[in-house]
Write a protein that holds these residues in place. Structure first.
Motif, mmCIF file in Angstrom:
data_model
loop_
_atom_site.group_PDB
_atom_site.id
_atom_site.type_symbol
_atom_site.label_atom_id
_atom_site.label_comp_id
_atom_site.label_asym_id
_atom_site.label_seq_id
_atom_site.Cartn_x
_atom_site.Cartn_y
_atom_site.Cartn_z
ATOM 1 N N TRP A 36 -10.123 1.849 4.032
ATOM 2 C CA TRP A 36 -8.845 2.478 4.415
ATOM 3 C C TRP A 36 -7.682 1.261 4.402
ATOM 4 C CZ3 TRP A 36 -5.354 1.331 8.445
ATOM 5 C CH2 TRP A 36 -4.318 2.247 8.351
ATOM 6 N N VAL A 37 -7.886 -0.010 5.070
ATOM 7 C CA VAL A 37 -7.208 -0.971 5.236
ATOM 8 C C VAL A 37 -7.059 -1.743 4.071
ATOM 9 C CG1 VAL A 37 -7.281 -3.269 6.357
ATOM 10 C CG2 VAL A 37 -7.707 -1.351 7.674
ATOM 11 N N LEU A 38 -8.027 -2.019 3.118
ATOM 12 C CA LEU A 38 -8.042 -2.617 1.987
ATOM 13 C C LEU A 38 -7.129 -1.728 1.084
ATOM 14 C CD1 LEU A 38 -11.653 -3.534 1.244
ATOM 15 C CD2 LEU A 38 -9.918 -5.046 1.922
ATOM 16 N N GLY A 39 -6.858 -0.447 1.169
ATOM 17 C CA GLY A 39 -6.016 0.201 0.529
ATOM 18 C C GLY A 39 -4.457 0.090 0.848
ATOM 19 N N LEU A 40 -4.088 -0.746 1.904
ATOM 20 C CA LEU A 40 -2.891 -1.018 2.247
ATOM 21 C C LEU A 40 -1.996 -1.875 1.365
ATOM 22 C CD1 LEU A 40 -3.169 -1.149 6.311
ATOM 23 C CD2 LEU A 40 -2.512 0.659 4.851
ATOM 24 N N PRO A 41 -1.062 -2.000 1.433
ATOM 25 C CA PRO A 41 -0.105 -3.084 0.642
ATOM 26 C C PRO A 41 -0.658 -4.472 1.130
ATOM 27 C CG PRO A 41 1.324 -1.215 0.884
ATOM 28 C CD PRO A 41 0.136 -0.845 1.816
ATOM 29 N N ALA A 42 -0.748 -5.192 0.321
ATOM 30 C CA ALA A 42 -1.060 -6.876 0.590
ATOM 31 C C ALA A 42 -0.061 -7.300 1.685
ATOM 32 C CB ALA A 42 -0.982 -7.869 -0.638
ATOM 33 N N GLY A 43 -0.854 -7.729 2.804
ATOM 34 C CA GLY A 43 0.043 -8.289 3.883
ATOM 35 C C GLY A 43 0.868 -7.192 4.660
ATOM 36 N N ALA A 44 0.562 -6.050 4.575
ATOM 37 C CA ALA A 44 1.035 -4.810 5.466
ATOM 38 C C ALA A 44 0.324 -4.865 6.709
ATOM 39 C CB ALA A 44 0.860 -3.592 4.753
ATOM 40 N N ASP A 45 1.205 -4.655 7.889
ATOM 41 C CA ASP A 45 0.582 -4.500 9.276
ATOM 42 C C ASP A 45 0.054 -3.244 9.159
ATOM 43 O OD1 ASP A 45 0.092 -4.770 11.711
ATOM 44 O OD2 ASP A 45 2.228 -4.717 12.497
ATOM 45 N N HIS A 46 -1.093 -3.077 9.920
ATOM 46 C CA HIS A 46 -1.725 -1.809 9.977
ATOM 47 C C HIS A 46 -1.597 -1.118 11.274
ATOM 48 C CE1 HIS A 46 -4.388 -4.185 12.456
ATOM 49 N NE2 HIS A 46 -5.035 -3.088 12.941
ATOM 50 N N THR A 47 -0.822 -1.592 12.131
ATOM 51 C CA THR A 47 -0.594 -1.245 13.593
ATOM 52 C C THR A 47 0.047 0.127 13.698
ATOM 53 O OG1 THR A 47 1.078 -2.802 14.138
ATOM 54 C CG2 THR A 47 -1.087 -3.272 14.645
ATOM 55 N N ALA A 48 1.304 0.056 12.996
ATOM 56 C CA ALA A 48 1.999 1.307 12.978
ATOM 57 C C ALA A 48 1.406 2.547 12.278
ATOM 58 C CB ALA A 48 3.164 0.943 12.399
ATOM 59 N N PRO A 49 0.788 2.382 11.205
ATOM 60 C CA PRO A 49 0.045 3.697 10.552
ATOM 61 C C PRO A 49 -1.061 3.951 11.413
ATOM 62 C CG PRO A 49 0.325 1.803 8.835
ATOM 63 C CD PRO A 49 0.737 1.244 10.244
ATOM 64 N N VAL A 50 -1.869 3.024 12.024
ATOM 65 C CA VAL A 50 -2.799 3.255 12.742
ATOM 66 C C VAL A 50 -2.487 4.268 14.174
ATOM 67 C CG1 VAL A 50 -4.717 2.288 14.523
ATOM 68 C CG2 VAL A 50 -4.456 1.569 12.294
ATOM 69 N N ARG A 51 -1.389 3.804 14.734
ATOM 70 C CA ARG A 51 -0.910 4.598 15.882
ATOM 71 C C ARG A 51 -0.444 5.941 15.557
ATOM 72 N NH1 ARG A 51 -0.345 0.969 19.970
ATOM 73 N NH2 ARG A 51 0.170 -1.235 19.478
ATOM 74 N N ARG A 52 0.233 6.187 14.317
ATOM 75 C CA ARG A 52 0.428 7.493 14.076
ATOM 76 C C ARG A 52 -0.738 8.315 13.503
ATOM 77 N NH1 ARG A 52 4.614 4.302 11.257
ATOM 78 N NH2 ARG A 52 3.407 4.333 9.309
ATOM 79 N N LEU A 53 -1.806 7.756 12.837
ATOM 80 C CA LEU A 53 -3.269 8.216 12.685
ATOM 81 C C LEU A 53 -3.797 8.710 13.993
ATOM 82 C CD1 LEU A 53 -4.522 6.389 9.802
ATOM 83 C CD2 LEU A 53 -4.029 8.611 9.735
ATOM 84 N N LEU A 54 -3.710 7.892 15.113
ATOM 85 C CA LEU A 54 -4.126 8.490 16.419
ATOM 86 C C LEU A 54 -3.514 9.487 17.033
ATOM 87 C CD1 LEU A 54 -5.150 4.891 17.779
ATOM 88 C CD2 LEU A 54 -6.762 6.602 17.425
ATOM 89 N N ALA A 55 -2.254 9.605 16.932
ATOM 90 C CA ALA A 55 -1.251 10.758 17.254
ATOM 91 C C ALA A 55 -1.755 11.842 16.510
ATOM 92 C CB ALA A 55 0.099 10.412 17.062
ATOM 93 N N THR A 56 -2.178 11.751 15.094
ATOM 94 C CA THR A 56 -2.187 13.024 14.380
ATOM 95 C C THR A 56 -3.527 13.553 14.812
ATOM 96 O OG1 THR A 56 -1.161 11.903 12.492
ATOM 97 C CG2 THR A 56 -2.735 13.622 11.930
ATOM 98 N N TYR A 57 -4.608 12.704 14.994
ATOM 99 C CA TYR A 57 -5.771 13.273 15.315
ATOM 100 C C TYR A 57 -6.023 13.107 17.068
ATOM 101 C CZ TYR A 57 -6.470 12.832 10.596
ATOM 102 O OH TYR A 57 -6.223 13.194 9.221
#
Length: 92
Positions: A36-57
């Motif tokens: 999943w992380v490797l699918g993010l745009p190069a240099g993108a910060d993963h923390t905001a999407p992870v926080r949203r995913l944690l909220a989703t699940y």
């Protein structure tokens, strides 16, 4: 591969599917998370999407291996204490 345009944080559905796999292990979730992380745009910060995913699940059990993996990814890595190679042998 089915893209999920409804969830911009999980377009490939990797995280969603990990929650659907019965008996999934922590190691398998870590591997899925890496994909999943490797699918993010190069240099993108993963923390905001992870926080949203944690909220989703959030309704999933806190001890689910993917929840544990996502939560652990938000923890900053510890600073290195050991210096190797030449820098360990030569004083600054």
């Amino acid at each position: 591969m089915v893209l999920n345009p409804n969830d911009p944080d999980d377009l490939k559905g990797l995280i969603r599917e990990s929650y659907r796999i019965e008996g999934i292990t922590l190691g398998e979730c870590r591997s899925i998370f890496l994909d999943w992380v490797l699918g993010l745009p190069a240099g993108a910060d993963h923390t905001a999407p992870v926080r949203r995913l944690l909220a989703t699940y959030a309704s999933e059990p806190a001890d689910h291996p993917m929840t544990q993996t996502l939560t652990a990814s938000l923890t900053a890595p510890s600073t290195a204490r050991r210096r190797g190679g030449r820098s360990a042998r030569v004083a600054d």
